[in-house]
Design an enzyme around this catalytic site. Sequence first.
Site, PDB file in Angstrom:
ATOM      1  N   ASP A   1       0.860  -1.184   0.000  1.00  0.00           N
ATOM      2  CA  ASP A   1       0.000   0.000   0.000  1.00  0.00           C
ATOM      3  C   ASP A   1       0.900   1.239   0.000  1.00  0.00           C
ATOM      4  O   ASP A   1       2.010   1.168  -0.521  1.00  0.00           O
ATOM      5  CB  ASP A   1      -0.966  -0.062   1.196  1.00  0.00           C
ATOM      6  CG  ASP A   1      -2.258   0.685   0.918  1.00  0.00           C
ATOM      7  OD1 ASP A   1      -2.187   1.870   0.581  1.00  0.00           O
ATOM      8  OD2 ASP A   1      -3.343   0.089   1.037  1.00  0.00           O
TER       9      ASP A   1
ATOM     10  N   HIS B   1       2.031   2.010  -3.201  1.00  0.00           N
ATOM     11  CA  HIS B   1       1.068   2.950  -3.767  1.00  0.00           C
ATOM     12  C   HIS B   1       1.583   4.372  -3.603  1.00  0.00           C
ATOM     13  O   HIS B   1       0.802   5.320  -3.501  1.00  0.00           O
ATOM     14  CB  HIS B   1      -0.313   2.790  -3.120  1.00  0.00           C
ATOM     15  CG  HIS B   1      -0.959   1.465  -3.385  1.00  0.00           C
ATOM     16  ND1 HIS B   1      -2.214   1.139  -2.942  1.00  0.00           N
ATOM     17  CD2 HIS B   1      -0.516   0.374  -4.067  1.00  0.00           C
ATOM     18  CE1 HIS B   1      -2.516  -0.110  -3.326  1.00  0.00           C
ATOM     19  NE2 HIS B   1      -1.497  -0.583  -3.998  1.00  0.00           N
TER      20      HIS B   1
END
Length: 402
Positions: free
Chosen positions: A227, A250
Amino acid sequence: MAYIKTKHMFFINFLFMVLINLSSLSLADTKVYNVLNFGAKPNGLVDTSKAFLGAWKAACEVEGPTSIIVPKGRYLLNPIQYSGVDCKSNDIAFVIDGTIVAPRDYQVLGGVDRWVGFDRVRGLTISGHGTFDAKGVSLWDCKQGKDGEKCPQGATTLTFTNCNNIVIKGISSLNSQLYHIVINVCKNVALEAVKIRAAGRSPNTDGIHVQQSTGVTIKNVIVKTGDDCVSIGPGTKNLWIERIVCGPSHGISIGSLAKDMDEEGVQNVTVKTAVISYSNTGVRIKSWARPSNGFVQGVTFEDVLMRNVWNPIIINQNYCPHQKNCPTQESGVEIKDVTYKHIRGTSLSEVAVKFDCSATNPCKGIKLQNINLTYRNREAQSYCQNAVGKVLGVVQPKSCLN
Ligand SMILES: *[C@@H]1O[C@H](CO)[C@@H](O)[C@H](O)[C@H]1NC(C)=O
Ligand SMILES: *[C@@H]1O[C@H](CO)[C@@H](O)[C@H](O)[C@H]1NC(C)=O
């Protein structure tokens, strides 16, 4: 020349020896608590949480500087919460050279939200070459299996709440169940040379999450995870991120904001010198499409190299992961004064710069300066919706700011 250099180095070595001797002298004055003396077995098989708490309690009783030592070895650790409420010391050095391992059964951590938590601690330095190994893989597998909704949410590896004057240096976090490190309602926190690693496929394993905190600095860190490398929540102020290597991930994200209607803003955030590789997004600001009262103000992204990033520069005020069950109003979050400076590299999608801002609260004061993002060795594209700002220097793809 060679001779002079050698002589020089000899002298430096000599100085080091003196310094080391001096520092061990001063260590002798500091009270040192070794977890082995509190019954910890460094074999990775028996729970050591009693010993870890015992050492903490002893160190806490000291007025003035003190230290806790976790030597090399493997230490099985159940969920543990350290409280600073009764601490007399406001200068605790927690030196971790061992590997702290979570129980094999993910249910043990899975049902609590913190594996290792620090609350109301003032003045703590965690350092050493140690690793926190949360063994998250089996929980990720559960979440990604066919009965994923039945799996526990998982625990954050290291959580700091209501803390002041914290330094976290040199340690590693491996395979967290959920977030790796969370800084919540803290002041003056420095993370330095921290290494974070989990698989790119691992769900919600944000590297470092900061919220409701002032004066957090993050320097020289490496994050590979499933993430965000760094996620920045409401109430973050004066955050400084410098020299970060990030990806897969991310990227670095402000948000998601507008989760609640009533939210504190994010202000004065600097990201300087970053390499972001193989990531969905590079530098991102995102909010749900909800008329919340939050804001983002005074953000600089500077000197960022993107290598194969899907959305290198993005503001998304219509955030809707998986495109379902999302609010569909206009975001109330006001975004202003965001600078992108000297950002270059490769985009994996044609739209390398995307500003999807709110119609009721357009993004203002966006500045693009010396940008060079390419898509398959061609010119990339920009997308703008309700975005106002200016351009300085050479900007490619061509800006579409109003
Ligand atoms: C912004 O934050 C930095 C630290 O990240 C700090 O040095 C600076 O003084 C802050 N600026 C303002 C205007 O508060
Ligand atoms: C942008 O980057 C590409 C690829 O590295 C390079 O070939 C090109 O000259 C750069 N353009 C500018 C204006 O610097």
